[in-house]
Design a protein around this motif. Structure first.
Motif, short mmCIF file in Angstrom:
data_model
loop_
_atom_site.label_atom_id
_atom_site.label_comp_id
_atom_site.label_asym_id
_atom_site.label_seq_id
_atom_site.Cartn_x
_atom_site.Cartn_y
_atom_site.Cartn_z
N TRP A 15 -7.69 -5.38 -3.61
CA TRP A 15 -7.09 -4.05 -3.75
C TRP A 15 -6.78 -3.75 -5.22
O TRP A 15 -7.05 -2.66 -5.72
N SER A 19 -8.38 -0.74 -7.29
CA SER A 19 -7.42 0.27 -7.76
C SER A 19 -7.47 0.44 -9.27
O SER A 19 -7.43 1.57 -9.78
N VAL A 36 0.12 -0.68 -10.33
CA VAL A 36 -0.78 -1.48 -9.49
C VAL A 36 -0.48 -2.96 -9.69
O VAL A 36 -0.40 -3.72 -8.72
N ILE A 74 -0.81 6.64 -4.33
CA ILE A 74 -2.26 6.48 -4.41
C ILE A 74 -2.94 7.27 -3.30
O ILE A 74 -3.94 7.96 -3.53
#
Length: 93
Positions: A15, A19, A36, A74
């Protein structure tokens, strides 16, 4: 606990990579790499502390809220991007 934490770390690592690439390419207005990175760290910490009896409830819930805030941000940005993309398809220039 270890298999769960390992699974979460693997998913969080993927992820984070996706991201960060998305942030570089799309430059969302309100999402930053630092968020993040912090969310990635919080996810891995939560996957372990969720099983510990001596975990402080307040701190645990604050960390969950922090993760949720970034993930919701997000999601909001991705939906906005999708809406702009769909709108551009229908507009003839």
């Amino acid at each position: 606990m270890k298999p769960f934490a390992d699974h979460v770390k693997e998913a969080a690592d993927k992820w984070r990579q996706v991201s960060e690439r998305w942030i570089e390419e799309e430059k969302p207005k309100y999402i930053y790499k630092k968020q993040v990175t912090d969310t990635h760290e919080n996810l891995t910490i939560l996957s372990v502390t969720a099983f510990q009896i001596d975990t402080k409830s307040k701190r645990f819930h604050e960390m969950v809220q922090s993760v949720d805030y970034v993930l919701e941000g997000i999601l909001y940005e991705l939906k906005a991007l999708l809406n702009r993309s769909m709108l551009l398809k229908h507009v003839k220039i």
